[in-house]
Design a protein around this motif. Structure first.
Motif, PDB file in Angstrom:
ATOM      1  N   THR A  57      -0.267   6.348  -9.212  1.00  0.00           N
ATOM      2  CA  THR A  57       0.047   5.141  -8.454  1.00  0.00           C
ATOM      3  C   THR A  57      -0.632   5.214  -7.094  1.00  0.00           C
ATOM      4  O   THR A  57      -0.684   6.280  -6.477  1.00  0.00           O
ATOM      5  CB  THR A  57       1.572   5.000  -8.249  1.00  0.00           C
ATOM      6  N   PRO A  58      -1.168   4.113  -6.611  1.00  0.00           N
ATOM      7  CA  PRO A  58      -1.833   4.141  -5.297  1.00  0.00           C
ATOM      8  C   PRO A  58      -0.803   4.303  -4.187  1.00  0.00           C
ATOM      9  O   PRO A  58       0.353   3.917  -4.335  1.00  0.00           O
ATOM     10  CB  PRO A  58      -2.523   2.779  -5.219  1.00  0.00           C
ATOM     11  N   PRO A  59      -1.208   4.897  -3.094  1.00  0.00           N
ATOM     12  CA  PRO A  59      -0.277   5.046  -1.974  1.00  0.00           C
ATOM     13  C   PRO A  59       0.070   3.674  -1.400  1.00  0.00           C
ATOM     14  O   PRO A  59      -0.743   2.752  -1.439  1.00  0.00           O
ATOM     15  CB  PRO A  59      -1.045   5.883  -0.956  1.00  0.00           C
ATOM     16  N   PRO A  60       1.283   3.517  -0.888  1.00  0.00           N
ATOM     17  CA  PRO A  60       1.674   2.210  -0.345  1.00  0.00           C
ATOM     18  C   PRO A  60       0.889   1.882   0.922  1.00  0.00           C
ATOM     19  O   PRO A  60       0.491   2.770   1.677  1.00  0.00           O
ATOM     20  CB  PRO A  60       3.165   2.395  -0.034  1.00  0.00           C
ATOM     21  N   PHE A  61       0.668   0.598   1.137  1.00  0.00           N
ATOM     22  CA  PHE A  61      -0.017   0.082   2.317  1.00  0.00           C
ATOM     23  C   PHE A  61      -1.403   0.681   2.509  1.00  0.00           C
ATOM     24  O   PHE A  61      -1.782   1.061   3.600  1.00  0.00           O
ATOM     25  CB  PHE A  61       0.815   0.311   3.580  1.00  0.00           C
TER      26      PHE A  61
END
Length: 114
Positions: A5-9
């Motif tokens: 999952t991509p890091p948030p923001f």
């Protein structure tokens, strides 16, 4: 199977290093060429680092630089990202426009006629 999952923001990635673009180099090399023709400067060096790009001017190859022209994008909203720094580390001129900042160096070309 693993799902990453991509890091948030996650915004736009910051550049690895700061460099002068073609227009900036043209302005700097114009002043450099005039000073070489006048016999004041003989060599230069360019450093592209993480937070700053430096164009260093030398009278001779093995000396400390006479002047450093720096570009610091983090100072864009404050005093300006361009600066001319003297041999002793003193900031001679800082600003938002490279041409106006480099005018401090062109004053060195004006000499009285004997």
């Amino acid at each position: 199977m693993n799902v990453v999952t991509p890091p948030p923001f996650s915004g736009p990635a910051a550049p690895d290093r700061v460099a002068f673009d073609r227009v900036e180099m043209g302005v700097i090399l114009t002043v450099y060429g005039r000073m070489v023709a006048a016999g004041e400067w003989r060599d230069y060096g360019i450093s592209c680092l993480r937070e700053v790009a430096v164009f260093a001017v030398f009278r001779r190859t093995a000396e400390h630089p006479l002047y450093r022209i720096e570009k610091r994008p983090k100072l864009r909203q404050r005093q300006g990202m361009y600066a001319v720094i003297g041999m002793d580390g003193q900031v001679l001129k800082r600003g938002h426009d490279l041409k106006t900042v480099l005018r401090v160096l062109e004053k060195k070309l004006i000499r009285p006629v004997d």
